[in-house]
Design an enzyme around this catalytic site. Structure first.
Site, short mmCIF file in Angstrom:
data_model
loop_
_atom_site.label_atom_id
_atom_site.label_comp_id
_atom_site.label_asym_id
_atom_site.label_seq_id
_atom_site.Cartn_x
_atom_site.Cartn_y
_atom_site.Cartn_z
N ILE A 287 3.15 -3.37 0.13
CA ILE A 287 2.56 -2.27 -0.63
C ILE A 287 3.23 -0.95 -0.26
CG2 ILE A 287 0.45 -0.97 -1.08
CD1 ILE A 287 -1.11 -3.59 -0.66
N HIS A 288 3.54 -0.78 1.03
CA HIS A 288 4.21 0.45 1.47
C HIS A 288 5.54 0.62 0.75
CE1 HIS A 288 6.82 2.77 4.32
NE2 HIS A 288 5.78 3.58 4.24
N THR A 289 6.26 -0.46 0.54
CA THR A 289 7.57 -0.38 -0.10
C THR A 289 7.47 -0.19 -1.60
OG1 THR A 289 8.62 -1.72 1.63
CG2 THR A 289 9.71 -1.69 -0.52
#
Length: 467
Positions: A287-289
């Site tokens: 999700i961060h990416t």
């Protein structure tokens, strides 16, 4: 003179009472306070001074008596423990003057607060932003208190906890700990608490959020919960301001701090937080990416896949990562590869690839995987672009030519993408991370690989060590 002096007498030691407060008491006609506190000011009471002491929960009565005497022309000192403006008598005195329409002059004298005394005894835990929360719900609803607790946890404040526990309020501190953990605060967060600060019975304890024993806490205790930067060293609790951040070995760099805060934000917004640690760690990276919370639905990890692959790396049984395209190699952190002694490679640049692709009428990525399997049949294979390369690996596994340590399947696109991911699911004995459906990409494949390489940071929720 019609005057009320509201004075904080500190946490309980004669050495912690300020000279201004001592002088005020010495020149008072009347001193009003909770009866327990008079033992600390007795040496400074002038001859003939009238002392009005009451029991617990008699604050309004004490304030009313103070006004009655002050309005008669006396100088009255109202004493509070710690600082009179922090959960003390000062706000009540000012409010009562307004409601009475009184012309009494009010002076507030600060005192050393309990949280300041506790902090000094514990070391330097309040070196950065701090908030104070009382767990007493006598005049504040628990719903409001819990909102404030959650805000403190989300804001990564150092948090001082007043009135943590009493005979009737036995569960609120446990709930505070739950909320902090729910909002991503690590169980290893340093915590210190001081009981009877500044008094002969004083005790100081260093522990962590996960190990805090609430049975040892009472109303005479002040608790200090560190923030994400707080640490313990030699029985000293320290929250750095940041002066030496770049000079300390192992200290988080600005990029890592941003990534850690991002992970905490993502964790708070997950629909489900009760996830196995390995899957959660991979999901947070994904999700961060991508900034795509659909990853919650489409990211699939085999049971203990992340844990198993990290153990293989840590035990030196897995030494090679093979990717389908060079962009995946570019996204795998070089610092992590060097730290762990791992080689990441892609065969697309190999001079043999083009010839094999032309001769065998296959894609160049397929040819690259064939060459890779010949030299590294037991590598971790990572796919972020080419479904044909993943299908090729599946074929080689079925033929007994490839024995991958693990597979990250995240090819992206519209042709053969879903089918390639369905094929790889057949191999139950191989640890796999799969991005279901059409989504994927080199950046996503690389970040899932990074999640494996830094899995030992998962429990502390400290991503980005190798940035």
């Amino acid at each position: 003179m019609k005057r009320i002096i509201v004075a904080g007498i500190g946490p309980g030691s004669a050495k912690d009472i300020t000279p201004a407060v001592i002088d005020a008491i010495r020149h008072s006609d009347i001193v009003v306070g909770y009866k327990y506190y008079f033992q600390f000011v007795e040496p400074y009471l002038p001859e003939g001074c009238l002392c009005i002491d009451t029991g617990m929960k008699k604050e309004r009565e004490r304030a009313e008596q103070a006004f009655q005497y002050a309005e008669e022309g006396h100088t009255v000192t109202v004493i509070s423990s710690g600082d009179s403006g922090i959960y003390g008598m000062a706000p009540l005195i000012y409010e009562m003057r307004k409601t009475r329409g009184s012309d009494v002059e009010i002076t507030t004298l600060p005192g050393i607060s309990a949280f300041q005394k506790a902090a000094a005894l514990l070391g330097a835990p309040i070196g950065h932003d701090i908030c104070l929360i009382s767990l007493s719900d006598l005049m504040t609803s628990w719903e409001c208190i819990e909102r404030r607790i959650r805000a403190a946890a989300i804001g990564d404040f150092v948090t001082a906890v007043y009135n943590p526990k009493s005979h009737d309020r036995f569960w609120q501190l446990n709930r505070l700990i739950e909320v902090f953990l729910e909002e991503g605060r690590s169980p290893d967060t340093p915590v210190g608490y001081v009981r009877q600060a500044g008094r002969p019975e004083q005790t100081c304890v260093h522990t962590t959020l996960g190990c805090l024993n609430t049975e040892d806490i009472d109303m005479f205790t002040v608790i200090l919960i560190g923030n994400s930067q707080t640490y313990h060293i030699d029985d000293v609790m320290i929250t750095p301001r940041g002066y030496y951040r770049e000079e300390q070995p192992g200290a988080e760099k600005p990029g890592q701090q941003i990534m850690m805060e991002s992970f905490r934000t993502i964790e708070r917004e997950l629909q489900s937080r009760d996830l196995p640690l390995g899957h959660k760690w991979a999901l947070l990276h994904a999700i961060h990416t991508t900034a795509d919370f659909e990853m919650e639905k489409i990211l699939r990890t085999d049971t203990d896949a992340v844990e198993t692959l990290y153990k293989k790396i840590a035990s030196d049984s897995l030494k090679t990562i093979v990717t389908d395209v060079t962009m995946v190699v570019s996204g795998i952190r070089k610092g992590a590869l060097q730290r762990l002694g791992i080689e990441a490679k892609c065969y697309l640049g190999d001079s043999r690839v083009a010839e094999m692709a032309d001769t065998c009428h296959i894609t160049r990525t397929q040819a690259g995987i064939r060459l890779a399997v010949e030299e590294h049949p037991d590598a971790l294979f990572v796919f972020g672009n080419a479904p044909t390369a993943l299908i090729e690996l599946c074929s080689l596994i079925r033929k007994g030519k490839a024995h991958p340590a693990g597979i990250i399947a995240a090819p992206v696109g519209f042709v053969h993408v879903k089918e390639s991911k369905h094929q790889v699911k057949v191999f139950k004995h191989i640890p796999k991370i799969i991005v279901e459906g059409r989504k994927g990409g080199s950046n996503l494949a690389a970040t899932l690989c990074n999640a494996i390489l830094c899995f030992d940071d998962a429990r502390q929720l400290k991503p980005g060590r190798d940035l």
